[in-house]
Structure formats: C-alpha cells, structure tokens
Design a protein around this motif. Sequence first.
Motif, PDB file in Angstrom:
ATOM      1  N   GLU A   1       0.590  -1.263   0.305  1.00  0.00           N
ATOM      2  CA  GLU A   1       0.405  -0.002  -0.528  1.00  0.00           C
ATOM      3  C   GLU A   1       1.011   1.119   0.078  1.00  0.00           C
ATOM      4  O   GLU A   1       0.376   2.728   0.277  1.00  0.00           O
ATOM      5  N   GLN A   2       1.815   1.039  -0.584  1.00  0.00           N
ATOM      6  CA  GLN A   2       2.898   2.293  -0.812  1.00  0.00           C
ATOM      7  C   GLN A   2       3.645   2.633  -1.231  1.00  0.00           C
ATOM      8  O   GLN A   2       4.019   3.477  -2.017  1.00  0.00           O
ATOM      9  N   PHE A   3       3.387   1.352  -2.656  1.00  0.00           N
ATOM     10  CA  PHE A   3       3.819   1.678  -4.060  1.00  0.00           C
ATOM     11  C   PHE A   3       2.208   1.464  -5.162  1.00  0.00           C
ATOM     12  O   PHE A   3       1.488   0.919  -4.626  1.00  0.00           O
ATOM     13  N   ASN A   4       2.780   1.993  -5.796  1.00  0.00           N
ATOM     14  CA  ASN A   4       1.683   2.138  -7.199  1.00  0.00           C
ATOM     15  C   ASN A   4       1.533   0.446  -7.612  1.00  0.00           C
ATOM     16  O   ASN A   4       2.776   0.870  -8.804  1.00  0.00           O
ATOM     17  N   ASP A   5       1.037  -0.523  -7.677  1.00  0.00           N
ATOM     18  CA  ASP A   5       1.496  -1.748  -8.161  1.00  0.00           C
ATOM     19  C   ASP A   5       0.563  -2.483  -8.423  1.00  0.00           C
ATOM     20  O   ASP A   5      -0.302  -2.254  -9.114  1.00  0.00           O
ATOM     21  N   ALA A   6       1.050  -3.988  -8.276  1.00  0.00           N
ATOM     22  CA  ALA A   6      -1.139  -4.432  -8.772  1.00  0.00           C
ATOM     23  C   ALA A   6      -0.554  -5.929  -7.589  1.00  0.00           C
ATOM     24  O   ALA A   6       0.006  -6.442  -8.369  1.00  0.00           O
ATOM     25  N   ASP A   7      -1.200  -5.666  -6.413  1.00  0.00           N
ATOM     26  CA  ASP A   7      -1.618  -6.703  -5.469  1.00  0.00           C
ATOM     27  C   ASP A   7      -2.439  -8.136  -6.186  1.00  0.00           C
ATOM     28  O   ASP A   7      -2.942  -8.090  -7.243  1.00  0.00           O
ATOM     29  N   ILE A   8      -1.508  -9.181  -5.641  1.00  0.00           N
ATOM     30  CA  ILE A   8      -0.939 -10.410  -6.331  1.00  0.00           C
ATOM     31  C   ILE A   8      -2.655 -11.609  -5.424  1.00  0.00           C
ATOM     32  O   ILE A   8      -2.584 -11.272  -4.413  1.00  0.00           O
ATOM     33  N   LEU A   9      -4.150 -11.199  -6.083  1.00  0.00           N
ATOM     34  CA  LEU A   9      -5.398 -12.028  -5.785  1.00  0.00           C
ATOM     35  C   LEU A   9      -5.276 -13.547  -5.520  1.00  0.00           C
ATOM     36  O   LEU A   9      -5.242 -13.790  -6.760  1.00  0.00           O
ATOM     37  N   PHE A  10      -5.777 -14.498  -5.331  1.00  0.00           N
ATOM     38  CA  PHE A  10      -5.283 -15.588  -5.369  1.00  0.00           C
ATOM     39  C   PHE A  10      -6.474 -16.281  -4.440  1.00  0.00           C
ATOM     40  O   PHE A  10      -6.645 -16.459  -3.152  1.00  0.00           O
ATOM     41  N   ARG A  11      -7.208 -18.025  -5.103  1.00  0.00           N
ATOM     42  CA  ARG A  11      -8.084 -18.636  -4.384  1.00  0.00           C
ATOM     43  C   ARG A  11      -7.455 -18.929  -3.867  1.00  0.00           C
ATOM     44  O   ARG A  11      -6.595 -20.258  -3.843  1.00  0.00           O
ATOM     45  N   ALA A  12      -7.771 -19.324  -2.353  1.00  0.00           N
ATOM     46  CA  ALA A  12      -6.595 -19.481  -1.103  1.00  0.00           C
ATOM     47  C   ALA A  12      -6.913 -20.670  -0.970  1.00  0.00           C
ATOM     48  O   ALA A  12      -6.646 -22.035  -0.114  1.00  0.00           O
ATOM     49  N   ASP A  13      -7.653 -21.582  -1.366  1.00  0.00           N
ATOM     50  CA  ASP A  13      -8.964 -23.115  -1.388  1.00  0.00           C
ATOM     51  C   ASP A  13      -8.578 -23.481  -2.158  1.00  0.00           C
ATOM     52  O   ASP A  13      -8.657 -25.062  -2.498  1.00  0.00           O
ATOM     53  N   LYS A  14      -7.409 -22.889  -3.307  1.00  0.00           N
ATOM     54  CA  LYS A  14      -6.845 -24.195  -4.432  1.00  0.00           C
ATOM     55  C   LYS A  14      -5.081 -23.848  -4.225  1.00  0.00           C
ATOM     56  O   LYS A  14      -5.157 -25.235  -4.772  1.00  0.00           O
ATOM     57  N   TRP A  15      -4.777 -22.353  -3.800  1.00  0.00           N
ATOM     58  CA  TRP A  15      -3.193 -22.545  -3.537  1.00  0.00           C
ATOM     59  C   TRP A  15      -3.099 -22.146  -2.130  1.00  0.00           C
ATOM     60  O   TRP A  15      -3.815 -21.112  -1.581  1.00  0.00           O
ATOM     61  N   GLU A  16      -1.981 -22.439  -2.554  1.00  0.00           N
ATOM     62  CA  GLU A  16      -0.745 -22.170  -0.907  1.00  0.00           C
ATOM     63  C   GLU A  16       0.643 -21.376  -1.700  1.00  0.00           C
ATOM     64  O   GLU A  16       0.696 -21.490  -2.579  1.00  0.00           O
ATOM     65  N   HIS A  17      -0.057 -20.172  -0.522  1.00  0.00           N
ATOM     66  CA  HIS A  17       1.351 -19.004  -0.957  1.00  0.00           C
ATOM     67  C   HIS A  17       2.772 -19.535  -0.250  1.00  0.00           C
ATOM     68  O   HIS A  17       2.238 -19.819   0.771  1.00  0.00           O
ATOM     69  N   LEU A  18       3.406 -19.516  -0.987  1.00  0.00           N
ATOM     70  CA  LEU A  18       4.274 -19.768  -0.139  1.00  0.00           C
ATOM     71  C   LEU A  18       5.610 -18.519  -0.204  1.00  0.00           C
ATOM     72  O   LEU A  18       6.306 -18.715   1.416  1.00  0.00           O
ATOM     73  N   ALA A  19       5.610 -17.646  -0.850  1.00  0.00           N
ATOM     74  CA  ALA A  19       6.501 -16.582  -0.694  1.00  0.00           C
ATOM     75  C   ALA A  19       5.870 -15.774  -1.803  1.00  0.00           C
ATOM     76  O   ALA A  19       5.496 -15.561  -2.284  1.00  0.00           O
ATOM     77  N   SER A  20       5.905 -14.161  -0.941  1.00  0.00           N
ATOM     78  CA  SER A  20       5.492 -13.070  -1.522  1.00  0.00           C
ATOM     79  C   SER A  20       6.521 -11.822  -1.410  1.00  0.00           C
ATOM     80  O   SER A  20       6.942 -11.534  -0.119  1.00  0.00           O
ATOM     81  N   ASP A  21       7.053 -10.887  -2.507  1.00  0.00           N
ATOM     82  CA  ASP A  21       7.218  -9.671  -1.958  1.00  0.00           C
ATOM     83  C   ASP A  21       6.674  -9.151  -3.022  1.00  0.00           C
ATOM     84  O   ASP A  21       6.058  -8.604  -3.899  1.00  0.00           O
ATOM     85  N   LEU A  22       7.032  -7.251  -2.983  1.00  0.00           N
ATOM     86  CA  LEU A  22       6.762  -6.143  -3.848  1.00  0.00           C
ATOM     87  C   LEU A  22       9.211  -5.353  -3.658  1.00  0.00           C
ATOM     88  O   LEU A  22       9.325  -5.345  -3.178  1.00  0.00           O
TER      89      LEU A  22
END
Length: 362
Positions: free
Chosen positions: A181-202
Amino acid sequence: MFRVACLFLPLVAAQEATLPSLRGRALAASRSLSDLPSCAQQPNFQLATTWCGQQKEPVACFKEPDSLNPVWDCHLQLHSACSGGATPCAWPLDALVEASAPAREASAADNQAGQPTRFVTWNLYVFTLAGRIHPVVDELMRMQPEIAAIPEMWHEKNAIISRLNQVSGNVYAFATGGATEQFNDADILFRADKWEHLASDLVPFSDGRAVNWAALRRKSDGKTLLVAGTHPLCCRGDYVVIEAMQFVAQTLSQIQQQHPYPIVLMGDLNTGYFQPSQQLLRHGHMDAFGKHWEIPMTFTDAWAELHPGNPDPSTINNDPVRLDYVYFQKTPISVGPIVQSQVWPRAAGSDHRAVSGDVVLR
C-alpha cells in the motif's frame, strides 16, 4: 492508468454529471426486448459469445467489425446504455448454453493434463473505488479468477477482500509480502482454497512504482507458479515502460533462481501492444530509442495468441489502445497452452476493461 486525485476529482465529478447525455443510445428508450434486434443477427456474434462469456443478462451492445474496438459491451440490463457508438441488441436465450460451455474448457488432450486456470488483470480506478466495493466484487465473482493482479487499489484492499470472501465463501486471499500500500503496483489475489502461498514480496523501481510477485503452489497436484503484477508510469511515452519491463523481467529472473517456477506477468502496462516495450516481452530483445534491449525470458500474450487479427483492442475507456495484459512465460520455462482469453466489458465504474487468460498448466 494513474492520475493525480487532488487535481482531477472536481473535473471527474463534473464529467460524470454529464455522462447520461454523452454515453450513446440509452437502452431504457426501448419499451421491451422485442423492440431490439437480435444479437444473433449482428456482425461478430460468434466472437461475441466468447467475449461475453456466460451472459445471463438480456442485452448486449454490438459494434461494427471495423470499429476501433469491436469487442461488444455485454452483461447489460434494459436500463443500461451503450457507449462508443455501439447499438443495443437482445441477447438470445438459446445462446447462453452455447456461449458458456466453451469458455472454460480445453481440448481433450489438454483436459488430460488438468482443467484450465483463469488469470485476470483489472485496474479498478482508485479515485472513486471506495464507493464501488460491492459492484467491483460482483464483477470479480462474474469473472471467477483463480489468480489476479489488481492495480490501483490502496486503502480499499481490506474492504474488497472482506466483501469478496463474504460472497464467495471465504476462498480468496491477497499475497501479503512487501509494502503493497506504499507503491503504485498490482496486488496478487488468489484462491486460497486452491493455492498455497509460499512466498511473496514487492520490488520498487521508479517514482513510486513497483512489481509484486508471489510464489504459489496448487494444492490439488503440487504445480507451482511465480505470479507477478505491475503498473508502470502513465503518459510519459514507451521509453519509461520499456525501462520498467526490462527491470521487471530481470528481477523475476533472479527470483526464478530461488523459485524455479514458470512466470505469469499481468497488469496495466500503460502502453500499446505494438510498442517496443511489449515486443521486448514477446521476443526477448528489441532495438528501440537508440539502444539494444534484452531480457532473459520471453512471454506469450494470452489475448493476442488467440485473437491474432485483433491483438490491440481498447482496454481503457473507448480509446483506441490496449493497456492491460496477461502474459504467460514461454522461455526458458513454459507455463502451458492457452485455451481461452477475454477482454471483458467495462464494469463497476472502472475506466479499464479487465483481461483474462485461461491456461492449462504444464
């Protein structure tokens, strides 16, 4: 496309106040559906059944084949209005089954490897977003992305995910890595019931712009992806965009060394399909602006791959240019075969059309 809110909000309000007289032929002028011509008799109807997807609403707005943006406006009620010179038509009920069935299906060979996964990018237009949370969520539910990149979403993020999970059954999540929320970017939305979040960053690059990335693993079969979203500077020409695309590709190449998964790159890239920056993504190299540019990978554009005769449709207002893209990595790792892509009608008060791409993951 990003604008300076403090300068433009009064102008936007004034323009919106005059919209009814400028938006073309109002559907409300028709007494009933019987007053409208059948969409099935209009040019490009067969293409429109893919553009409009699983249309259950009674009206669409058809456009002539030589229109700068021939993609129809879909999912309309009688009280809606056509824009950009389009004309209302009655959507045939018998087209619903025919149109909806192919939208998410792959070939028999592809289905052996699994069902398609839908990726969506949609710029929400931040300046009036706070008052449009419900219609935005309604449109996301209509598009049914498994994974999406969402530019121009700031403090509304919590409200969007709360409403989305309220109506979806608590299945969605945002990748939380980085100061999104500090940069003009493009947040990643995903189906958490189908996908496991391993890592993320900006990772920031210029003037408050950044690229978001997330490593995800599908729960059903363990297949993995690197998903990235970005939103480079608007309205300064393609040079700043090609600089951004080179930075983004090089950054993702470094991340791919740690997470060796195929890449899906999405976002409002603020430039047209034929511009050097987009050719760089597709070919891996480009001579432009007096220098040679290279990136360590190539991508396939989902829409252009399946619509080679119309690779650059409008995705911003009714301007004759495309700004929004879903790119699947082609080399050195391939995401998989693309089986469907749509440019969605403008909806929920955004100035952008969403773009989706369905792929069968290798």
